[in-house]
Write a protein that holds these residues in place. Structure first.
Motif, short mmCIF file in Angstrom:
data_model
loop_
_atom_site.label_atom_id
_atom_site.label_comp_id
_atom_site.label_asym_id
_atom_site.label_seq_id
_atom_site.Cartn_x
_atom_site.Cartn_y
_atom_site.Cartn_z
N ILE A 26 0.84 -1.19 0.00
CA ILE A 26 0.00 0.00 0.00
C ILE A 26 0.88 1.25 0.00
CG2 ILE A 26 -1.83 1.23 1.21
CD1 ILE A 26 -2.62 -1.51 0.06
N ASN A 27 0.61 2.13 -0.98
CA ASN A 27 1.37 3.38 -1.15
C ASN A 27 2.84 3.14 -1.47
OD1 ASN A 27 -0.72 5.25 -0.87
ND2 ASN A 27 -0.65 5.11 1.36
N GLY A 28 3.14 2.02 -2.11
CA GLY A 28 4.52 1.72 -2.48
C GLY A 28 4.88 2.27 -3.84
N LYS A 29 6.09 1.98 -4.24
CA LYS A 29 6.57 2.38 -5.57
C LYS A 29 7.31 1.19 -6.19
CE LYS A 29 10.81 4.37 -3.62
NZ LYS A 29 11.64 5.59 -3.49
N LYS A 30 7.50 1.22 -7.49
CA LYS A 30 8.19 0.14 -8.16
C LYS A 30 9.61 0.02 -7.63
CE LYS A 30 5.64 0.20 -12.53
NZ LYS A 30 5.74 0.35 -14.02
N THR A 31 10.02 -1.22 -7.40
CA THR A 31 11.36 -1.48 -6.90
C THR A 31 12.40 -1.27 -7.99
OG1 THR A 31 10.36 -3.17 -5.49
CG2 THR A 31 12.77 -3.18 -5.67
N GLN A 32 13.51 -0.65 -7.65
CA GLN A 32 14.58 -0.46 -8.62
C GLN A 32 15.11 -1.81 -9.09
OE1 GLN A 32 17.51 2.10 -6.83
NE2 GLN A 32 16.21 3.90 -6.94
N LYS A 33 15.47 -1.90 -10.36
CA LYS A 33 15.83 -3.17 -10.98
C LYS A 33 16.96 -3.89 -10.27
CE LYS A 33 14.21 -2.13 -15.65
NZ LYS A 33 14.61 -2.00 -17.09
N ARG A 34 17.94 -3.19 -9.77
CA ARG A 34 19.12 -3.84 -9.19
C ARG A 34 19.03 -3.97 -7.67
NH1 ARG A 34 23.10 -4.63 -12.85
NH2 ARG A 34 22.96 -3.49 -14.82
N SER A 35 17.85 -3.71 -7.11
CA SER A 35 17.69 -3.83 -5.66
C SER A 35 16.80 -5.02 -5.32
CB SER A 35 17.07 -2.55 -5.10
OG SER A 35 15.73 -2.40 -5.57
N GLY A 184 3.12 -14.83 20.39
CA GLY A 184 4.46 -14.46 20.83
C GLY A 184 5.43 -14.32 19.68
N HIS A 185 6.52 -13.63 19.93
CA HIS A 185 7.63 -13.53 18.99
C HIS A 185 7.22 -12.94 17.65
CE1 HIS A 185 9.57 -15.87 22.04
NE2 HIS A 185 8.80 -16.93 21.81
N VAL A 186 6.61 -11.76 17.73
CA VAL A 186 6.25 -11.05 16.50
C VAL A 186 6.84 -9.64 16.54
CG1 VAL A 186 4.13 -12.35 16.14
CG2 VAL A 186 4.05 -10.21 17.45
N ILE A 187 6.85 -9.01 15.36
CA ILE A 187 7.24 -7.62 15.20
C ILE A 187 6.06 -6.90 14.58
CG2 ILE A 187 8.80 -6.01 14.03
CD1 ILE A 187 10.85 -8.31 13.92
N CYS A 188 5.78 -5.70 15.06
CA CYS A 188 4.68 -4.90 14.51
C CYS A 188 5.27 -3.74 13.70
CB CYS A 188 3.81 -4.34 15.63
SG CYS A 188 3.11 -5.60 16.72
N ALA A 189 4.74 -3.52 12.51
CA ALA A 189 5.26 -2.45 11.66
C ALA A 189 4.21 -2.03 10.64
CB ALA A 189 6.52 -2.91 10.93
N GLY A 190 4.11 -0.73 10.41
CA GLY A 190 3.21 -0.20 9.40
C GLY A 190 1.75 -0.40 9.73
N GLY A 191 0.89 0.22 8.91
CA GLY A 191 -0.55 0.08 9.09
C GLY A 191 -1.14 0.99 10.15
N TYR A 192 -0.33 1.41 11.10
CA TYR A 192 -0.80 2.25 12.20
C TYR A 192 0.00 3.55 12.20
CZ TYR A 192 -1.49 3.91 17.00
OH TYR A 192 -1.78 4.67 18.10
N GLY A 193 -0.70 4.68 12.21
CA GLY A 193 -0.02 5.97 12.21
C GLY A 193 0.62 6.30 10.87
N THR A 194 0.34 5.51 9.85
CA THR A 194 0.89 5.74 8.51
C THR A 194 -0.06 5.13 7.49
OG1 THR A 194 2.72 5.25 7.01
CG2 THR A 194 2.24 3.61 8.67
N LYS A 195 0.00 5.61 6.28
CA LYS A 195 -0.82 5.05 5.20
C LYS A 195 -0.12 3.90 4.50
CE LYS A 195 -3.42 9.30 4.32
NZ LYS A 195 -3.80 10.31 3.29
N TYR A 227 -5.10 2.15 5.33
CA TYR A 227 -4.48 2.63 6.55
C TYR A 227 -4.56 4.15 6.65
CZ TYR A 227 -2.63 -2.11 6.09
OH TYR A 227 -2.52 -3.47 5.94
N PRO A 228 -4.36 4.75 7.87
CA PRO A 228 -3.97 4.13 9.14
C PRO A 228 -5.08 3.25 9.72
CG PRO A 228 -3.49 6.47 9.15
CD PRO A 228 -4.38 6.21 7.98
N ASP A 229 -4.65 2.16 10.32
CA ASP A 229 -5.58 1.20 10.90
C ASP A 229 -4.95 0.70 12.19
OD1 ASP A 229 -6.82 -2.02 9.83
OD2 ASP A 229 -7.67 -0.58 11.22
N ILE A 230 -4.59 -0.57 12.25
CA ILE A 230 -3.80 -1.10 13.36
C ILE A 230 -2.55 -1.75 12.77
CG2 ILE A 230 -5.78 -1.39 14.87
CD1 ILE A 230 -5.78 -4.32 14.28
N PRO A 231 -1.53 -2.01 13.57
CA PRO A 231 -0.26 -2.49 13.02
C PRO A 231 -0.36 -3.81 12.26
CG PRO A 231 0.03 -1.73 15.28
CD PRO A 231 -1.45 -1.77 15.03
N ASN A 232 0.48 -3.94 11.25
CA ASN A 232 0.66 -5.22 10.55
C ASN A 232 1.59 -6.09 11.38
OD1 ASN A 232 0.96 -3.47 7.37
ND2 ASN A 232 -0.87 -4.03 8.49
#
Length: 253
Positions: A26-35, A184-195, A227-232
């Motif tokens: 969501i709200n991304g851009k095309k990845t550069q070819k060499r990345s 348990g043992h998760v990481i939360c990122a994006g989706g909350y406080g951001t589009k 988003y914003p919603d709750i964390p992914n």
């Protein structure tokens, strides 16, 4: 239907057809070819179903719930799924789900796919991504990257080009309060406080911080990607490193 929505609250992010699980960016851009040349499209006999990432010449890391869509091959070496040929296709020889995985709500949503042949690492279009060798200090609001193929909005259209977006790390305590119940043992990122965040088709893709894969995309809330919603939610790779390393060493599971 597969691992759709546990308790009707959240939905894993596998991919497509029937408004499926999976996800894109969501709200991304095309990845550069060499990345991001470690990115993998995990597919069944018909289509892309999940993301993944190459961690050795013979293994792709992805989410355990992707097994429910019967992955049969992995595509490496292209960012555009319309521009793939037979040399980019690797059959899945074996699925190695974490032995304690039951469903996304119980966590341990991590799986290794053993390829039928070694990936052409070192060639111009394929590379490995490093895993963390120690517990990383992922501070609140630290900026990381997530990439994938799929929908770019809730109930949107698929795209063929790999997309990438920057997402902030969300404090685990805050994430727990917002979700009320987390495995348990998760990481939360994006989706909350951001589009910015993940959506249907990104399951299994890496959360990349400081050029290392620290998490595996697991789920968001239902089919909602506006988003914003709750964390992914991402599986924390560091917790499962002993299991991953054992499989890589033995070349089997």
């Amino acid at each position: 239907m597969h691992a759709l929505c546990t308790l009707f609250v959240f939905c894993v992010l596998t991919s497509l057809g029937q408004k499926a699980l999976g996800s894109e960016i969501i709200n991304g851009k095309k990845t550069q070819k060499r990345s991001m040349k470690y990115m993998a499209s995990v597919q069944n006999n018909l289509q892309h179903i999940c993301g993944g990432f190459l961690i050795s010449e013979e293994f792709v890391l992805t989410a355990a719930h992707c097994a429910e869509r019967n992955p049969s091959r992995v595509v490496l070496g292209t960012h555009n799924l319309k521009k793939m040929n037979d040399t980019m296709k690797y059959e899945v020889k074996k699925m190695c789900k974490h032995p304690s995985y039951v469903n996304v709500s119980s966590g341990k949503d991590i799986m290794l796919l053993k390829l039928s042949k070694k990936a052409r690492v070192g060639k111009r279009k394929i590379s490995l991504i490093k895993l963390p060798n120690k517990k990383m200090n992922l501070k609140d609001n630290k900026k990381c990257l997530v990439a994938g193929w799929g929908l770019t909005e809730t109930n949107g259209q698929m795209v063929d080009d790999l997309r990438v977006v920057e997402v902030p790390i969300i404090n685990l305590e805050k994430c727990q309060k917002l979700w009320r119940k987390l495995p348990g043992h998760v990481i939360c990122a994006g989706g909350y406080g951001t589009k910015n965040g993940i959506c249907q088709g990104d399951s299994g893709g890496p959360l990349v911080c400081d050029k290392k894969a620290v998490g595996v995309a697991s789920y968001n809330r239902g089919y909602h990607c506006d988003y914003p919603d709750i964390p992914n939610i991402y599986t924390d790779i560091f917790t499962y490193l002993p299991w991953v390393k054992k499989i890589l060493k033995e070349n089997d599971c």
